[in-house]
Design an enzyme around this catalytic site. Structure first.
Site, mmCIF file in Angstrom:
data_model
loop_
_atom_site.group_PDB
_atom_site.id
_atom_site.type_symbol
_atom_site.label_atom_id
_atom_site.label_comp_id
_atom_site.label_asym_id
_atom_site.label_seq_id
_atom_site.Cartn_x
_atom_site.Cartn_y
_atom_site.Cartn_z
ATOM 1 N N GLN A 139 77.948 80.292 -20.596
ATOM 2 C CA GLN A 139 78.532 80.174 -21.197
ATOM 3 C C GLN A 139 78.440 79.344 -22.522
ATOM 4 O O GLN A 139 79.019 79.931 -23.529
ATOM 5 C CB GLN A 139 79.831 79.147 -20.960
ATOM 6 C CG GLN A 139 80.209 79.872 -18.953
ATOM 7 C CD GLN A 139 81.438 79.266 -18.260
ATOM 8 O OE1 GLN A 139 81.096 79.222 -17.263
ATOM 9 N NE2 GLN A 139 82.366 78.268 -19.746
ATOM 10 N N ARG B 103 88.097 75.643 -15.116
ATOM 11 C CA ARG B 103 89.326 75.608 -15.735
ATOM 12 C C ARG B 103 90.280 74.455 -15.958
ATOM 13 O O ARG B 103 91.016 73.763 -16.128
ATOM 14 C CB ARG B 103 90.395 77.144 -15.265
ATOM 15 C CG ARG B 103 89.759 77.912 -16.142
ATOM 16 C CD ARG B 103 90.755 79.290 -14.844
ATOM 17 N NE ARG B 103 91.268 79.851 -16.108
ATOM 18 C CZ ARG B 103 91.754 80.673 -15.981
ATOM 19 N NH1 ARG B 103 91.670 81.314 -14.257
ATOM 20 N NH2 ARG B 103 92.088 81.920 -16.818
ATOM 21 N N CYS B 104 88.949 73.004 -16.601
ATOM 22 C CA CYS B 104 89.545 71.671 -16.126
ATOM 23 C C CYS B 104 89.613 71.135 -17.731
ATOM 24 O O CYS B 104 90.530 69.998 -18.300
ATOM 25 C CB CYS B 104 88.786 71.229 -16.147
ATOM 26 S SG CYS B 104 87.093 70.790 -16.560
ATOM 27 N N GLU C 127 93.247 77.529 -19.714
ATOM 28 C CA GLU C 127 92.794 76.589 -18.614
ATOM 29 C C GLU C 127 94.440 76.093 -17.829
ATOM 30 O O GLU C 127 94.175 75.680 -17.812
ATOM 31 C CB GLU C 127 91.911 75.472 -19.172
ATOM 32 C CG GLU C 127 90.709 75.932 -19.252
ATOM 33 C CD GLU C 127 89.691 75.247 -19.719
ATOM 34 O OE1 GLU C 127 89.929 74.911 -21.168
ATOM 35 O OE2 GLU C 127 88.780 74.674 -19.110
HETATM 36 N N1 MCN Z 1 94.480 84.115 -26.119
HETATM 37 C C1 MCN Z 1 95.495 84.812 -27.058
HETATM 38 N N2 MCN Z 1 96.641 84.636 -27.654
HETATM 39 C C2 MCN Z 1 96.370 82.805 -27.591
HETATM 40 C C3 MCN Z 1 95.580 82.549 -26.999
HETATM 41 C C4 MCN Z 1 94.264 83.032 -26.438
HETATM 42 O O1 MCN Z 1 95.570 86.264 -27.132
HETATM 43 N N3 MCN Z 1 97.065 82.410 -28.309
HETATM 44 C C5 MCN Z 1 93.767 84.992 -25.688
HETATM 45 C C6 MCN Z 1 92.396 84.802 -26.305
HETATM 46 O O2 MCN Z 1 91.738 85.000 -27.037
HETATM 47 C C7 MCN Z 1 91.564 85.034 -25.248
HETATM 48 C C8 MCN Z 1 91.981 84.965 -23.581
HETATM 49 O O3 MCN Z 1 93.243 84.576 -23.986
HETATM 50 O O4 MCN Z 1 91.167 86.747 -25.124
HETATM 51 C C9 MCN Z 1 91.789 83.473 -23.230
HETATM 52 O O5 MCN Z 1 91.366 82.274 -24.436
HETATM 53 P P1 MCN Z 1 90.870 81.056 -24.563
HETATM 54 O O6 MCN Z 1 92.433 80.006 -24.034
HETATM 55 O O7 MCN Z 1 91.427 81.072 -26.041
HETATM 56 O O8 MCN Z 1 90.194 80.934 -23.755
HETATM 57 P P2 MCN Z 1 88.354 81.296 -23.863
HETATM 58 O O9 MCN Z 1 88.251 82.160 -24.464
HETATM 59 O O10 MCN Z 1 87.928 80.246 -24.738
HETATM 60 O O11 MCN Z 1 88.176 80.739 -22.816
HETATM 61 C C10 MCN Z 1 87.471 79.397 -21.652
HETATM 62 C C11 MCN Z 1 88.502 80.049 -20.466
HETATM 63 C C12 MCN Z 1 87.951 78.835 -19.673
HETATM 64 S S1 MCN Z 1 87.850 77.189 -20.064
HETATM 65 C C13 MCN Z 1 87.961 78.575 -18.252
HETATM 66 S S2 MCN Z 1 86.563 77.887 -17.058
HETATM 67 C C14 MCN Z 1 88.609 79.860 -17.354
HETATM 68 C C15 MCN Z 1 89.424 80.578 -18.207
HETATM 69 O O12 MCN Z 1 89.219 81.381 -19.808
HETATM 70 N N4 MCN Z 1 87.374 80.639 -17.570
HETATM 71 C C16 MCN Z 1 87.603 82.332 -16.951
HETATM 72 N N5 MCN Z 1 89.624 82.014 -18.240
HETATM 73 C C17 MCN Z 1 88.797 82.714 -17.549
HETATM 74 N N6 MCN Z 1 89.024 84.598 -17.424
HETATM 75 C C18 MCN Z 1 87.880 84.619 -16.694
HETATM 76 N N7 MCN Z 1 89.034 86.269 -16.627
HETATM 77 N N8 MCN Z 1 87.143 84.131 -16.079
HETATM 78 C C19 MCN Z 1 86.314 83.111 -16.219
HETATM 79 O O13 MCN Z 1 85.300 82.497 -16.233
HETATM 80 CU CU1 CUN Z 2 86.383 73.360 -17.716
HETATM 81 S S1 CUN Z 2 85.534 74.329 -16.804
HETATM 82 MO MO1 CUN Z 2 85.611 76.239 -19.163
HETATM 83 O O1 CUN Z 2 85.843 74.805 -19.727
HETATM 84 O O2 CUN Z 2 84.779 76.934 -18.783
#
Ligand code: MCN
Ligand code: CUN
Length: 798
Positions: A231, A378-379, A752
């Site tokens: 990651q 997802r914490c 999350e």
């Molecule tokens: N997004 C959006 N508009 C927003 C916020 C987010 O369209 N205002 C979209 C983002 O651009 C992205 C998705 O939603 O495509 C998730 O965005 P974000 O909240 O920024 O999270 P991350 O991309 O950093 O993903 C990490 C988060 C975590 S920490 C875990 S744990 C988790 C999760 O995402 N693991 C996943 N969702 C998951 N989903 C899948 N399919 N697989 C994982 O391993």
């Molecule tokens: Cu806490 S699980 Mo996500 O932050 O990769």
């Protein structure tokens, strides 16, 4: 941080048909996934590639007397058997964890948890490696294990870490936050106090793809290439270099497609290091891929907090203080994957969505003979635990006061005009409108009608009780700022590098690493929005440290808040240069060039028909560049966020509890989320569905358990119960939009939120069904036997 720009306006229709912000663009990555063309670590085959199988300890606590690999070595296709002694020669017998502990790569002296890595067999194919691993003979002196944190802190408990000089017991650290005296004073003077013990059980992140690596040492280039399930490829490269001594520019980490992470793929696991060490020694590529049970039994787990929550309040439900005490099981090593200055993660956001004057939290962490971990699934770095605590406690308080829990929430919400808001434990909330989200959720859920129905069922002594649970959670995602948050000392910024080609399309390279979240689509949408390009003309690349700019990776829902901001700023920098080129092409002064978000075109002020598209500008940048500018059209941004983002939401869950069987059925499930400005509503919806399913798994089914001998009793999917489509109800989702004031496009993270916010809503619903009989809590997972026991203890069973 970025050129002045108000960004997209959520009130107006965004995207403008080019696939910008707010459009439901189909996921670019899905074509290769659904046609079987994904590129996962286990798909990689290199000439001469060897296979690695890890020999694991059947015991949770045992001293290794002897390891005999001769029978394995005698097998035809076995090439090598590696033990800690072999790794010691290369100084690779141990590795640092993300919390500055030292973990055995292969056990040198004493096994500390079941299935810990003891030896490795390298063979010509996977089957030979596995057969070989079964032939490795290990003599163990079995010791008594301790798996429970409370037991581990007792005086006569077995010592897990006897190799550490100053370690006389299993205590790792104490941590506290807030103001203890002030909180005590509030409790002393309060009309009402409530207290509840609750456990957030140990969970397993359960990605479809287990962990694995293909390490390839090239003695000609002195270069180590590791394809791995990561990651955080850049951070892992830095750590790999530090551990191995290979200079960082000679280490390449590639994370191809990753089949789910959920926090499981943030830590470095011994298997990666063993594969790399074996490739170095044997000068051939070596593949290591975990099996399912290995992943369940040894990978970084989630949660495992035993919490006591207390609230002090007035008689009419105004919360004056909150106090929490935690006992944390960290397993055999302190290896939680979180910013290093936060030993309890972001748990100190436990005042939640409420304006509470006094708060105090204390925590003790213990070593046990269980696999290490604590932060995953997802914490948001333990916001899950914090939200569970406060959202459960608000319900406990409402029951004590005989008030509607939504009334207690309303009374205590941080008002929407109080942002930016600093909490009693020092968090700076950027924006929020909690009442609006709650109102919307209650309306969608027909809340009042269900309350009526609930009363009727109690009056009629119905066989099925109705319970209504609410959670109005606040999240904190998007770490940095770098000065507060770091991984192994590296500040938590992120990056984007945008290069426009002469023909007008572009490549965006980002430092984060998608595992299924859809970054290849949403990050392209950000550029489409900010540059007026078509989303199909932008390709997003990630996961290769040789080509991507340095970034800290994807976890803690930080990609959108941090790398998303970097992408927007990089696009705006390109836009600035584009103006100069537009001026040259249109024979106007640069100050007179305006960019129109709606049309995506650049035009001369006051003369909208004298306009030019980004495609024409791209050509100009390479074929007719202005004298005062460098040729080309590209920009890079490293974004250190000024603050985190605070998404929030309100969930309403209605359940039926069967008084005869203890079974819980979902009658209604409403989720209203606010993640600020939305990039792709469809992807957000997918994130929320997945996260809610995981919240249901948490509340109803999942738990990693150990027996007294330290055996993992839930070490496969027959015993570790994941929710399937059968257990998942129909979700009704809604949203409100409260933009982040400091994020260039006003977006907050969302990945999350649903897993953070839903478990307390579900537990609140189940307890709510029984609260008229005095039930204040049911522990997760709320299996039918557990619920039935609660019913029967309170005279509700039939
Ligand atoms: N997004 C959006 N508009 C927003 C916020 C987010 O369209 N205002 C979209 C983002 O651009 C992205 C998705 O939603 O495509 C998730 O965005 P974000 O909240 O920024 O999270 P991350 O991309 O950093 O993903 C990490 C988060 C975590 S920490 C875990 S744990 C988790 C999760 O995402 N693991 C996943 N969702 C998951 N989903 C899948 N399919 N697989 C994982 O391993
Ligand atoms: Cu806490 S699980 Mo996500 O932050 O990769």
């Amino acid at each position: 941080q970025h050129p002045e720009d108000d960004g997209p306006d959520p009130e107006k229709h965004c995207g403008h048909g080019r696939g910008g912000m707010g459009e439901e663009v189909s996921r670019k990555e899905d074509k290769r996934f659904i046609t079987g063309r994904g590129d996962y670590v286990d798909d990689i085959k290199k000439p001469g590639m060897l296979h690695c199988e890890i020999v694991r300890s059947p015991h949770a606590h045992a001293r290794i007397e002897e390891i005999d690999g001769s029978r394995a070595m005698a097998m035809d296709d076995v090439v090598a058997v590696l033990t800690a002694d072999d790794l010691l020669e290369h100084d690779l017998a141990t590795m640092p964890t993300l919390m500055d502990d030292t973990q055995d790569v292969l056990v040198n002296d004493k096994v500390k948890f079941q299935s810990q890595e003891v030896a490795a067999v390298i063979a010509k194919d996977r089957y030979a490696a596995k057969d070989g691993a079964e032939k490795v003979e290990v003599e163990y002196d079995v010791l008594d294990p301790v798996v429970d944190a409370e037991e581990a802190l007792k005086e006569d408990a077995p010592l897990v870490r006897d190799e550490l000089e100053d370690q006389e017991d299993n205590h790792i650290f104490d941590w506290d936050t807030g103001n203890e005296e002030e909180t005590q004073r509030a409790f002393d003077a309060a009309d009402v106090t409530v207290e509840e013990d609750m456990e957030y059980q140990r969970l397993h992140p359960a990605p479809i793809e287990t962990c694995g690596a293909v390490a390839d040492w090239d003695p000609g280039k002195d270069k180590m290439t590791v394809h791995m399930t990561s990651q955080a490829p850049h951070a892992h490269r830095t750590l790999f270099s530090q551990v191995s001594g290979i200079p960082e520019h000679k280490v390449r980490i590639v994370s191809p497609d990753v089949g789910g992470g959920f926090g499981n793929k943030v830590p470095i696991y011994p298997g990666y290091v063993v594969a790399a060490a074996a490739s170095y020694v044997l000068e051939q590529p070596v593949k290591w891929v975990e099996e399912r049970s290995e992943n369940i039994q040894t990978t970084g787990f989630a949660r495992d907090y035993e919490m006591t929550g207390e609230i002090a309040a007035t008689e009419d439900g105004e919360i004056e203080a909150v106090r929490v005490d935690v006992l944390a099981n960290h397993g055999a090593y302190n290896a939680a994957a979180q910013p290093s200055k936060f030993p309890a993660g972001f748990f100190n956001i436990f005042t939640g969505s409420y304006d509470i004057d006094a708060a105090y939290g204390s925590l003790t962490a213990a070593f046990t003979n269980t696999a290490p971990g604590g932060v995953a699934y997802r914490c948001s770095f333990r916001v899950t635990e914090a939200v569970y605590l406060i959202e459960r406690m608000v319900k406990v308080l409402a029951d004590e006061l005989d008030m509607d829990p939504t009334e207690v929430r309303r009374k205590n919400f941080i008002p929407s005009d109080a942002f930016p808001y600093e909490s009693a434990t020092g968090w700076n909330y950027d924006s929020g409108d909690y009442e609006k989200a709650l109102d919307k959720a209650l309306e969608m859920a027909d809340y009042e009608e269900y309350r009526e129905e609930q009363r009727r069922r109690i009056e009629n002594d119905a066989d099925k009780l109705l319970g209504i649970g609410v959670s109005s959670f606040t999240e904190v995602v998007g770490a940095g700022p770098g000065k507060q948050c770091d991984i192994a000392g590296i500040e938590m910024f992120d990056s984007a590098d945008l290069r426009v080609n002469p023909t007008g399309n572009a490549v965006l390279r980002v430092g984060v690493q998608t595992q299924g979240q859809g970054h290849e689509t949403t990050f392209a949408q950000i550029v489409a929005e900010e540059l007026g390009m078509d989303v199909d003309d932008i390709v997003v690349e990630h996961g290769d440290t040789d080509t991507e700019p340095y970034g800290l990776g994807t976890y803690g829902s930080r990609s959108t808040p941090v790398a998303g901001a970097a992408a927007a700023v990089a696009a705006r920098k390109v836009r600035d240069k584009a103006k100069s080129i537009a001026a040259n092409e249109l024979e106007a002064a640069e100050e007179d060039i305006e960019w129109d978000r709606e049309s995506g075109e650049f035009h001369v002020a006051g003369a909208p028909d004298r306009s030019i598209t980004i495609t024409e500008i791209a050509a100009g940048a390479f074929m007719n560049h202005p004298d005062q500018e460098e040729p080309g059209l590209e920009a890079t941004n490293y974004y250190d966020p000024p603050e985190m983002t605070y998404p929030f939401g309100s969930y309403v869950v209605v359940v039926e509890v069967d008084r005869e069987t203890g079974e819980v059925e979902f009658e209604k499930f409403v989720a209203v989320d606010d993640c600020g400005n939305r990039i792709n509503p469809m992807i957000i919806e997918g994130q929320i569905h997945g996260g809610l399913a995981q919240g249901i798994g948490t509340a109803m089914l999942e738990e990693v358990t150990y027996d007294d001998n330290g055996n993992v009793t839930g070490g496969d999917f027959m015993n570790y119960l994941l929710p399937t489509a059968n257990e998942i109800p129909n979700f009704e989702t809604g949203h409100t939009v409260t933009p982040s004031p400091h994020h260039p496009i006003g977006a907050k993270g969302v990945g999350e939120s649903p897993t953070v916010g839903s478990p307390p809503a579900i537990v609140n619903a189940v307890t709510d069904a029984m609260s008229h009989a005095g039930v204040s809590h049911v522990e997760m997972p709320m299996t039918p036997d557990r619920v039935w026991k609660t019913l029967s203890e309170h005279g509700l069973d039939i």
